[in-house]
Design a protein around this motif. Structure first.
Motif, mmCIF file in Angstrom:
data_model
loop_
_atom_site.group_PDB
_atom_site.id
_atom_site.type_symbol
_atom_site.label_atom_id
_atom_site.label_comp_id
_atom_site.label_asym_id
_atom_site.label_seq_id
_atom_site.Cartn_x
_atom_site.Cartn_y
_atom_site.Cartn_z
ATOM 1 N N LEU A 31 0.839 -1.190 0.000
ATOM 2 C CA LEU A 31 0.000 0.000 0.000
ATOM 3 C C LEU A 31 0.877 1.244 0.000
ATOM 4 C CD1 LEU A 31 -2.963 0.904 0.052
ATOM 5 C CD2 LEU A 31 -2.821 0.954 2.551
ATOM 6 N N ASP A 32 0.932 1.919 -1.139
ATOM 7 C CA ASP A 32 1.673 3.165 -1.242
ATOM 8 C C ASP A 32 0.794 4.179 -1.960
ATOM 9 O OD1 ASP A 32 1.717 2.453 -3.931
ATOM 10 O OD2 ASP A 32 3.838 1.886 -3.934
ATOM 11 N N GLU A 33 1.351 5.304 -2.363
ATOM 12 C CA GLU A 33 0.556 6.361 -2.982
ATOM 13 C C GLU A 33 -0.157 5.868 -4.246
ATOM 14 O OE1 GLU A 33 1.167 10.852 -4.916
ATOM 15 O OE2 GLU A 33 2.800 9.864 -3.825
ATOM 16 N N ASP A 34 0.548 5.101 -5.071
ATOM 17 C CA ASP A 34 -0.050 4.625 -6.318
ATOM 18 C C ASP A 34 -1.153 3.606 -6.075
ATOM 19 O OD1 ASP A 34 1.498 6.244 -7.932
ATOM 20 O OD2 ASP A 34 3.083 4.738 -8.168
ATOM 21 N N THR A 35 -0.893 2.627 -5.221
ATOM 22 C CA THR A 35 -1.913 1.609 -4.988
ATOM 23 C C THR A 35 -3.120 2.197 -4.258
ATOM 24 O OG1 THR A 35 -0.695 0.891 -3.019
ATOM 25 C CG2 THR A 35 -0.373 -0.373 -5.059
ATOM 26 N N ARG A 36 -2.906 3.182 -3.400
ATOM 27 C CA ARG A 36 -4.042 3.843 -2.740
ATOM 28 C C ARG A 36 -4.921 4.523 -3.787
ATOM 29 N NH1 ARG A 36 -4.128 4.559 2.737
ATOM 30 N NH2 ARG A 36 -5.558 6.312 2.443
ATOM 31 N N ARG A 37 -4.299 5.244 -4.713
ATOM 32 C CA ARG A 37 -5.070 5.943 -5.742
ATOM 33 C C ARG A 37 -5.829 4.948 -6.625
ATOM 34 N NH1 ARG A 37 -1.175 7.551 -8.436
ATOM 35 N NH2 ARG A 37 -1.396 6.128 -10.209
ATOM 36 N N ILE A 38 -5.159 3.886 -7.024
ATOM 37 C CA ILE A 38 -5.790 2.919 -7.916
ATOM 38 C C ILE A 38 -6.906 2.160 -7.213
ATOM 39 C CG2 ILE A 38 -5.363 0.773 -9.192
ATOM 40 C CD1 ILE A 38 -2.608 2.005 -9.923
ATOM 41 N N ARG A 39 -6.670 1.778 -5.971
ATOM 42 C CA ARG A 39 -7.741 1.099 -5.234
ATOM 43 C C ARG A 39 -8.928 2.029 -5.010
ATOM 44 N NH1 ARG A 39 -4.997 -2.171 -0.267
ATOM 45 N NH2 ARG A 39 -7.222 -2.463 0.217
ATOM 46 N N GLY A 40 -8.649 3.288 -4.670
ATOM 47 C CA GLY A 40 -9.737 4.247 -4.490
ATOM 48 C C GLY A 40 -10.520 4.456 -5.765
ATOM 49 N N THR A 41 -9.803 4.575 -6.883
ATOM 50 C CA THR A 41 -10.462 4.749 -8.173
ATOM 51 C C THR A 41 -11.312 3.541 -8.524
ATOM 52 O OG1 THR A 41 -8.668 6.177 -8.965
ATOM 53 C CG2 THR A 41 -10.072 5.157 -10.631
ATOM 54 N N ALA A 42 -10.799 2.350 -8.281
ATOM 55 C CA ALA A 42 -11.543 1.128 -8.587
ATOM 56 C C ALA A 42 -12.820 1.037 -7.751
ATOM 57 C CB ALA A 42 -10.660 -0.094 -8.355
ATOM 58 N N HIS A 43 -12.728 1.385 -6.474
ATOM 59 C CA HIS A 43 -13.938 1.370 -5.644
ATOM 60 C C HIS A 43 -14.953 2.406 -6.126
ATOM 61 C CE1 HIS A 43 -13.137 -1.595 -2.511
ATOM 62 N NE2 HIS A 43 -11.874 -1.193 -2.504
ATOM 63 N N TYR A 44 -14.475 3.575 -6.544
ATOM 64 C CA TYR A 44 -15.376 4.584 -7.111
ATOM 65 C C TYR A 44 -16.061 4.035 -8.358
ATOM 66 C CZ TYR A 44 -16.954 8.711 -9.663
ATOM 67 O OH TYR A 44 -17.718 9.613 -10.374
ATOM 68 N N PHE A 45 -15.281 3.442 -9.251
ATOM 69 C CA PHE A 45 -15.854 2.926 -10.497
ATOM 70 C C PHE A 45 -16.853 1.810 -10.225
ATOM 71 C CE2 PHE A 45 -12.074 4.418 -13.257
ATOM 72 C CZ PHE A 45 -12.752 5.581 -13.588
ATOM 73 N N ARG A 46 -16.538 0.944 -9.271
ATOM 74 C CA ARG A 46 -17.500 -0.124 -8.978
ATOM 75 C C ARG A 46 -18.797 0.471 -8.432
ATOM 76 N NH1 ARG A 46 -15.397 -5.240 -5.764
ATOM 77 N NH2 ARG A 46 -15.642 -3.917 -3.904
ATOM 78 N N ALA A 47 -18.684 1.479 -7.597
ATOM 79 C CA ALA A 47 -19.882 2.150 -7.097
ATOM 80 C C ALA A 47 -20.668 2.778 -8.240
ATOM 81 C CB ALA A 47 -19.500 3.214 -6.072
#
Length: 420
Positions: free
Chosen positions: A116-132
């Motif tokens: 979990l770093d800056e990139d994976t946080r952004r990508i995971r956050g984006t993926a959760h947004y897209f799934r929503a």
């Protein structure tokens, strides 16, 4: 063109349709992905969510929301023709949302296994947004839908819509935790999450939550109502919170070809003309009219997407005007009136002074229809406020879209929506 990583994983999407059986002959194993692949992975996810549901999905609620008509058909004809289990728009939207979900779930499965770093946080956050966002799109169209947070080869049944809404809220809460600001409004940010949260709360009639979220962005000071020309002619503006850039090099979402005719300099196929109702609603004194409509070759055309056959245009997901109108609908009458009049004043219209929440709702629905023409809101605004019969003349069963006929044949666990 963005570099895109296409994935073939051991995780496989369920099949309601042969087009959802994703088994590419070439690909990479999730075990082989390293942090160096994350940018390509992220770009691939954006591309899939942007493109897979097809161009009509972005204006679906205008097509069946009374805002368009055909060259020789009325808006009601368009609605009835579209709400058919075999209609290609219905079929492609269902397939496209689940295809995009497949990619989003893949990205989450990969990113969750990385440090979990800056990139994976952004990508995971984006993926959760897209799934929503995908599930928001599914549940507002079909009600109960298969709910998948992990890809599977099993044939799923439809989950109750209450569980789908719970998952949407959960994904947005996680996205809010992971995301921060973005380098431009073409990337998902924490503010984009808040904007979608406000919409989700409004849709569920959670009025106090919707009001608080809308006010959070309105009072933040980062956004302000801006001119339509800036918003829809790709100029720098203070209104857009999140949009898909929809670059011609990586997108086939040629929405404007559906609206323009050959009299327009960039030409189009003129599948949909603005309905008589919407042409009358947006008057000549309304600053939105010149960008909302144009007359080409003697015919009225929707004018928000200017490229015609020459390219593609951004697809706006959230902008601050929506938050003003969410606040108008859900806040106390005095604050709501202030927010509604802010939009009206910005668009060159006189102030109004509703004396009841019922009058406020009527005014807000009218303002939303004018403000968000060709942005995908009208139909569901009437569904969620129980006014679809009044405004669109819908039959009861038309308050949900039909499950595509091919999906029902391929998955015996799916059940049709009543009436189709």
């Amino acid at each position: 063109m963005k570099k895109i990583l296409l994935l073939a994983l051991s995780l496989s999407l369920f099949s309601c349709s042969s087009e959802l059986d994703l088994h590419p002959r070439t690909g990479i194993s999730p075990d082989a992905i390293t942090p160096n692949d994350l940018k390509a992975l992220e770009n691939g996810m954006y591309n899939s969510v942007q493109n897979d549901p097809k161009r009509e999905s972005w204006i679906m609620f205008d097509i069946i929301g009374g805002n368009v008509q055909g060259s020789s058909t009325t808006s009601k004809d368009v609605i009835n023709n579209t709400l058919n289990p075999l209609n290609s728009i219905i079929v492609n939207s269902w397939k496209g949302y689940y295809s995009a979900l497949y990619q989003v779930n893949n990205v989450l499965a990969i990113a969750e296994a990385l440090p979990l770093d800056e990139d994976t946080r952004r990508i995971r956050g984006t993926a959760h947004y897209f799934r929503a966002y995908i599930y928001y799109s599914l549940v507002t169209r079909w009600g109960d839908v298969p709910l998948l947070t992990k890809n599977t080869v099993e044939k799923p049944s439809r989950a109750p819509k209450a569980l789908v809404w719970e998952q949407v809220e959960k994904d947005l809460a996680t996205a809010h935790e992971f995301l921060a600001t973005a380098k431009s409004y073409y990337y998902v940010s924490q503010d984009a999450v808040i904007a979608l949260q406000a919409r989700v709360m409004l849709t569920q009639n959670k009025r106090s939550e919707a009001s608080a979220l809308a006010e959070q962005l309105i009072t933040k000071g980062n956004y302000a109502l801006d001119s339509f020309e800036k918003i829809f002619r790709k100029e720098a503006n203070t209104e857009v919170i999140f949009a898909f850039e929809n670059l011609t090099t990586e997108s086939s979402n040629t929405i404007s070809t559906l609206f323009y005719n050959y009299g327009h300099p960039n030409k189009g196929s003129y599948v949909y003309a603005p309905s008589k109702e919407i042409l009358e609603l947006i008057g000549t004194n309304d600053k939105r009219r010149a960008i909302s409509f144009g007359v080409f070759g003697g015919q009225d055309c929707i004018n928000k997407y200017p490229s015609g056959q020459t390219g593609t245009d951004p697809v706006i997901i959230s902008r601050i005007a929506e938050l003003y109108l969410i606040s108008a609908e859900t806040s106390a009458l005095d604050l709501g009136t202030q927010r509604l009049n802010a939009v009206r004043t910005a668009r060159g219209l006189p102030e109004v002074h509703p004396t009841s929440q019922a009058e406020m709702l009527t005014l807000v629905l009218e303002e939303r229809r004018k403000e968000f023409l060709a942005e995908g809101f009208s139909y569901y605004d009437y569904i969620r406020t129980n006014t679809a019969k009044q405004h669109l003349g819908l039959l009861d069963f038309q308050h949900l879209l039909p499950i595509p006929g091919g999906e029902l044949q391929l998955n015996e666990k799916l059940t049709p929506n009543p009436g189709y």
